[in-house]
Write a protein that holds these residues in place. Structure first.
Motif, PDB file in Angstrom:
ATOM      1  N   GLU A 241      53.831  34.911  42.705  1.00 22.89           N
ATOM      2  CA  GLU A 241      53.207  34.246  41.583  1.00 22.89           C
ATOM      3  C   GLU A 241      53.724  35.041  40.489  1.00 22.89           C
ATOM      4  O   GLU A 241      53.958  34.568  39.018  1.00 22.89           O
ATOM      5  CB  GLU A 241      52.066  33.568  41.947  1.00 22.89           C
ATOM      6  CG  GLU A 241      51.533  32.416  43.181  1.00 22.89           C
ATOM      7  CD  GLU A 241      51.938  33.920  44.293  1.00 22.89           C
ATOM      8  OE1 GLU A 241      52.127  33.420  45.066  1.00 22.89           O
ATOM      9  OE2 GLU A 241      51.798  34.455  44.407  1.00 22.89           O
ATOM     10  N   CYS A 242      52.897  36.189  39.697  1.00 24.98           N
ATOM     11  CA  CYS A 242      52.962  36.943  39.294  1.00 24.98           C
ATOM     12  C   CYS A 242      54.133  37.036  37.744  1.00 24.98           C
ATOM     13  O   CYS A 242      54.065  36.650  37.762  1.00 24.98           O
ATOM     14  CB  CYS A 242      52.117  37.920  38.438  1.00 24.98           C
ATOM     15  SG  CYS A 242      52.017  39.500  37.355  1.00 24.98           S
ATOM     16  N   ARG A 243      54.971  37.637  39.297  1.00 23.68           N
ATOM     17  CA  ARG A 243      55.803  37.786  38.870  1.00 23.68           C
ATOM     18  C   ARG A 243      56.927  36.657  38.751  1.00 23.68           C
ATOM     19  O   ARG A 243      57.953  36.588  37.443  1.00 23.68           O
ATOM     20  CB  ARG A 243      57.042  38.628  39.896  1.00 23.68           C
ATOM     21  CG  ARG A 243      56.814  39.802  40.417  1.00 23.68           C
ATOM     22  CD  ARG A 243      58.059  40.996  41.306  1.00 23.68           C
ATOM     23  NE  ARG A 243      57.136  40.658  42.616  1.00 23.68           N
ATOM     24  CZ  ARG A 243      56.787  40.582  43.264  1.00 23.68           C
ATOM     25  NH1 ARG A 243      55.691  42.041  43.120  1.00 23.68           N
ATOM     26  NH2 ARG A 243      56.129  40.083  44.182  1.00 23.68           N
ATOM     27  N   CYS A 244      56.935  35.804  39.130  1.00 21.92           N
ATOM     28  CA  CYS A 244      58.043  34.282  38.701  1.00 21.92           C
ATOM     29  C   CYS A 244      57.257  33.620  37.340  1.00 21.92           C
ATOM     30  O   CYS A 244      58.161  32.926  36.501  1.00 21.92           O
ATOM     31  CB  CYS A 244      57.664  33.135  39.680  1.00 21.92           C
ATOM     32  SG  CYS A 244      58.263  33.278  41.690  1.00 21.92           S
ATOM     33  N   ASP A 245      56.194  34.275  36.887  1.00 20.68           N
ATOM     34  CA  ASP A 245      55.203  33.141  35.838  1.00 20.68           C
ATOM     35  C   ASP A 245      55.911  34.016  34.806  1.00 20.68           C
ATOM     36  O   ASP A 245      56.465  33.413  33.365  1.00 20.68           O
ATOM     37  CB  ASP A 245      54.038  33.574  36.177  1.00 20.68           C
ATOM     38  CG  ASP A 245      53.291  32.225  36.535  1.00 20.68           C
ATOM     39  OD1 ASP A 245      54.253  31.693  36.486  1.00 20.68           O
ATOM     40  OD2 ASP A 245      52.025  32.755  36.749  1.00 20.68           O
ATOM     41  N   SER A 287      47.680  34.027  32.652  1.00 21.30           N
ATOM     42  CA  SER A 287      48.150  34.888  33.611  1.00 21.30           C
ATOM     43  C   SER A 287      47.917  34.629  34.894  1.00 21.30           C
ATOM     44  O   SER A 287      47.116  33.526  35.133  1.00 21.30           O
ATOM     45  CB  SER A 287      46.747  36.345  33.151  1.00 21.30           C
ATOM     46  OG  SER A 287      46.745  37.280  34.515  1.00 21.30           O
ATOM     47  N   ARG A 288      48.752  34.995  36.473  1.00 20.72           N
ATOM     48  CA  ARG A 288      48.645  34.519  37.424  1.00 20.72           C
ATOM     49  C   ARG A 288      47.626  35.433  38.252  1.00 20.72           C
ATOM     50  O   ARG A 288      47.365  35.807  39.427  1.00 20.72           O
ATOM     51  CB  ARG A 288      49.082  33.771  37.974  1.00 20.72           C
ATOM     52  CG  ARG A 288      50.143  32.047  37.678  1.00 20.72           C
ATOM     53  CD  ARG A 288      48.732  31.516  37.662  1.00 20.72           C
ATOM     54  NE  ARG A 288      49.540  31.363  39.418  1.00 20.72           N
ATOM     55  CZ  ARG A 288      50.549  30.651  39.847  1.00 20.72           C
ATOM     56  NH1 ARG A 288      51.528  29.569  38.769  1.00 20.72           N
ATOM     57  NH2 ARG A 288      50.314  30.036  41.121  1.00 20.72           N
ATOM     58  N   CYS A 289      46.939  37.089  37.665  1.00 19.81           N
ATOM     59  CA  CYS A 289      46.914  37.436  38.489  1.00 19.81           C
ATOM     60  C   CYS A 289      44.930  37.791  38.467  1.00 19.81           C
ATOM     61  O   CYS A 289      44.750  37.190  38.179  1.00 19.81           O
ATOM     62  CB  CYS A 289      46.625  39.217  36.919  1.00 19.81           C
ATOM     63  SG  CYS A 289      48.332  39.417  36.711  1.00 19.81           S
ATOM     64  N   ASN A 290      44.944  38.276  39.550  1.00 17.98           N
ATOM     65  CA  ASN A 290      43.244  38.608  40.576  1.00 17.98           C
ATOM     66  C   ASN A 290      42.437  39.338  39.808  1.00 17.98           C
ATOM     67  O   ASN A 290      43.179  40.481  40.222  1.00 17.98           O
ATOM     68  CB  ASN A 290      43.163  37.952  41.640  1.00 17.98           C
ATOM     69  CG  ASN A 290      42.193  38.002  42.261  1.00 17.98           C
ATOM     70  OD1 ASN A 290      41.192  38.601  41.254  1.00 17.98           O
ATOM     71  ND2 ASN A 290      41.471  38.262  43.706  1.00 17.98           N
ATOM     72  N   LEU A 291      42.203  39.439  38.310  1.00 16.97           N
ATOM     73  CA  LEU A 291      41.427  41.064  38.217  1.00 16.97           C
ATOM     74  C   LEU A 291      40.652  41.985  39.114  1.00 16.97           C
ATOM     75  O   LEU A 291      40.741  42.961  38.217  1.00 16.97           O
ATOM     76  CB  LEU A 291      41.842  40.514  36.743  1.00 16.97           C
ATOM     77  CG  LEU A 291      42.030  40.697  35.948  1.00 16.97           C
ATOM     78  CD1 LEU A 291      41.962  40.262  34.679  1.00 16.97           C
ATOM     79  CD2 LEU A 291      43.688  41.265  35.412  1.00 16.97           C
ATOM     80  N   LEU A 292      39.877  40.945  39.931  1.00 20.53           N
ATOM     81  CA  LEU A 292      39.133  41.853  40.794  1.00 20.53           C
ATOM     82  C   LEU A 292      39.698  42.151  41.281  1.00 20.53           C
ATOM     83  O   LEU A 292      38.823  42.944  42.535  1.00 20.53           O
ATOM     84  CB  LEU A 292      37.785  40.648  40.907  1.00 20.53           C
ATOM     85  CG  LEU A 292      37.604  39.892  39.675  1.00 20.53           C
ATOM     86  CD1 LEU A 292      36.304  38.161  40.888  1.00 20.53           C
ATOM     87  CD2 LEU A 292      36.463  40.634  38.910  1.00 20.53           C
ATOM     88  N   SER A 293      40.930  41.779  42.031  1.00 17.25           N
ATOM     89  CA  SER A 293      41.595  42.641  43.142  1.00 17.25           C
ATOM     90  C   SER A 293      41.712  44.047  43.141  1.00 17.25           C
ATOM     91  O   SER A 293      41.884  44.216  41.928  1.00 17.25           O
ATOM     92  CB  SER A 293      42.454  41.972  43.744  1.00 17.25           C
ATOM     93  OG  SER A 293      43.951  42.663  42.599  1.00 17.25           O
ATOM     94  N   TYR A 294      42.221  44.685  44.352  1.00 16.45           N
ATOM     95  CA  TYR A 294      42.334  46.030  43.562  1.00 16.45           C
ATOM     96  C   TYR A 294      43.785  46.481  43.611  1.00 16.45           C
ATOM     97  O   TYR A 294      43.933  47.747  43.647  1.00 16.45           O
ATOM     98  CB  TYR A 294      41.615  47.337  44.506  1.00 16.45           C
ATOM     99  CG  TYR A 294      39.906  47.073  45.195  1.00 16.45           C
ATOM    100  CD1 TYR A 294      39.747  47.795  44.753  1.00 16.45           C
ATOM    101  CD2 TYR A 294      39.820  46.583  46.445  1.00 16.45           C
ATOM    102  CE1 TYR A 294      38.067  47.595  44.529  1.00 16.45           C
ATOM    103  CE2 TYR A 294      38.770  46.736  46.398  1.00 16.45           C
ATOM    104  CZ  TYR A 294      37.320  47.065  45.257  1.00 16.45           C
ATOM    105  OH  TYR A 294      35.887  46.654  45.847  1.00 16.45           O
TER     106      TYR A 294
END
Length: 326
Positions: A241-245, A287-294
Motif C-alpha cells: 500500500e505504501c509503495r502504491c501511494d 502516509s500509509r505506513c505503520n510507524l509503530l511497526s518494526y
C-alpha cells in the motif's frame, strides 16, 4: 544607399577607419548632411545602412595597438598606400560603432567625450575591441574606473544575454568573484546549450558551463528515476500500500510537470532551476505506513525524500573557478 556619417577624432589624421553597420540610431556625427539630419531627427526602429568614416591619427593608432602598428608599417596594402599617398582608408567590419568611437577617443586623448561610467553591454563591446587590438595599456585608466563600477553591479537574476556579457566582462577584467557568480547563474538557470558568438569567451569556459548545466539536470532526473524504478520493483516502501501511494503520487506529479517521459541531452527548454521548481510542487500523499511497526521506513515517503535530495544538490552547486581558465 548607405547613410554616410563622418566622425573626426583627429582633423589632421591620415587614416580613415570605415565601418559598415546596420543601426536603428547612431552616435551624433560630425557632419550634417540633409539625409543624416533627417535620419537622426526622426528616429525609428527600422535598420538603416550606415557607413561610418572615422578620421584618426596613424601615430596614435600605432602607439596604442600592435595590431594597427603592423597594419600601418608592414607589408600590408594599407601601409603601402599610406606611405605612397599620405592617407589611407582601412575597413573595419563587425565592430560596434559606439564602442569603437569611445576606444578611439581614449587612444587620442579626447577624454572630454568619454563617459565616466558605461553600462554592462557597452563595456562588454569595448572590451572586445581592447582585446582584439591589444591596447590594454592605453585604456588602463578607464578600464580600472569601469571595473570598479561594475563590481558594485553584480547580478542576482538570470537573463541569457546579460549573463553572457557578464561572463565575458568578468573574465576580461579578472573579477573572480563575479565570474563564479555569473557562471553559476548560467549553470543553474540556462535552458539551452550556451554559445558565445559576439564575445571571445574561451571555448573551454563555454564547454564547462554546458557540461555542468547538463550534469546538474541529469543528476535530478537520475534520482527521480532511481525512486521511480525502486518503487516499481518493490525495493522502496515498507508495504504494498505504501509503495502504491508513493508511486501513484510520483507518476501523477511527473505527468503534471511534463516529465513523465524525461527530457534528454541537451535538455533544451529545461534548466536545473525550472526542474527544481517542479520537484518542489510534487504532491505528497498521506502516509500509509505503520510507524509503530518494526519495519524500516527509511525508503518510504518518496516525494519528500526526492525534494530533500534535490535541495542537497542545489546547495552543493558552484560556479567556475576563474584561475582554471587563465
Amino acid at each position: 544607399m548607405a547613410i554616410i556619417a563622418n566622425y573626426i577624432i583627429d582633423e589632421t589624421g591620415e587614416v580613415t577607419l570605415v565601418l559598415h553597420a546596420k543601426l536603428t540610431s547612431l552616435p551624433t556625427p560630425d557632419n550634417a548632411s540633409p539625409e543624416l539630419v533627417s535620419s537622426t531627427a526622426n528616429p525609428d526602429q527600422s535598420l538603416k545602412d550606415i557607413e561610418a568614416r572615422i578620421q584618426v591619427s596613424a601615430k596614435h593608432l600605432r602607439l596604442a595597438s600592435p595590431v594597427f602598428d603592423r597594419q600601418l608599417t608592414g607589408s600590408f596594402n594599407e601601409a603601402q598606400n599610406l606611405q605612397r599617398t599620405g592617407k589611407v582608408d582601412i575597413t573595419v567590419e563587425g565592430w560596434d560603432l559606439e564602442a569603437l568611437l569611445i576606444l578611439l577617443r581614449i587612444i587620442h586623448g579626447r577624454n572630454h567625450r568619454v563617459p565616466h561610467f558605461v553600462p554592462l553591454s557597452l563595456c562588454a563591446r569595448i572590451a572586445v575591441l581592447v582585446d582584439y587590438y591589444a591596447c590594454q595599456e592605453a585604456m588602463q585608466v578607464h578600464l580600472r574606473l569601469w571595473k570598479s563600477h561594475l563590481e558594485t553591479q553584480i547580478p542576482t537574476g538570470y537573463n541569457a544575454t546579460e549573463t553572457l556579457e557578464w561572463i565575458w566582462v568578468s573574465y576580461f577584467f579578472d573579477m573572480s568573484r563575479v565570474f563564479d557568480q555569473v557562471t553559476l547563474l548560467a549553470i543553474r538557470h540556462g535552458d539551452e546549450h550556451m554559445e558565445s558568438t559576439e564575445f571571445p569567451v574561451k571555448a573551454s569556459i563555454m564547454e564547462a558551463i554546458n557540461t555542468h548545466r547538463e550534469k546538474s539536470i541529469d543528476n535530478v532526473l537520475n534520482l527521480i528515476a532511481r525512486w521511480r524504478d525502486g518503487l516499481r520493483q518493490g525495493l522502496f516502501g515498507c508495504t504494498f500500500e505504501c509503495r502504491c501511494d508513493d508511486l501513484g503520487a510520483l507518476e501523477q506529479s511527473l505527468f503534471t510537470a511534463n516529465l513523465y517521459n524525461p527530457p534528454t541531452t541537451p535538455f533544451t527548454g529545461w534548466s536545473f532551476d525550472s526542474l527544481f521548481t517542479h520537484v518542489k510542487t510534487f504532491l505528497k500523499p498521506s502516509s500509509r505506513c505503520n510507524l509503530l511497526s518494526y519495519l524500516n521506513h527509511d525508503k518510504c515517503d518518496a516525494i519528500p525524500k526526492i525534494v530533500q535530495e534535490v535541495e542537497t544538490l542545489s546547495s552543493e552547486m558552484q560556479g567556475l573557478d576563474l584561475t582554471t581558465f587563465k
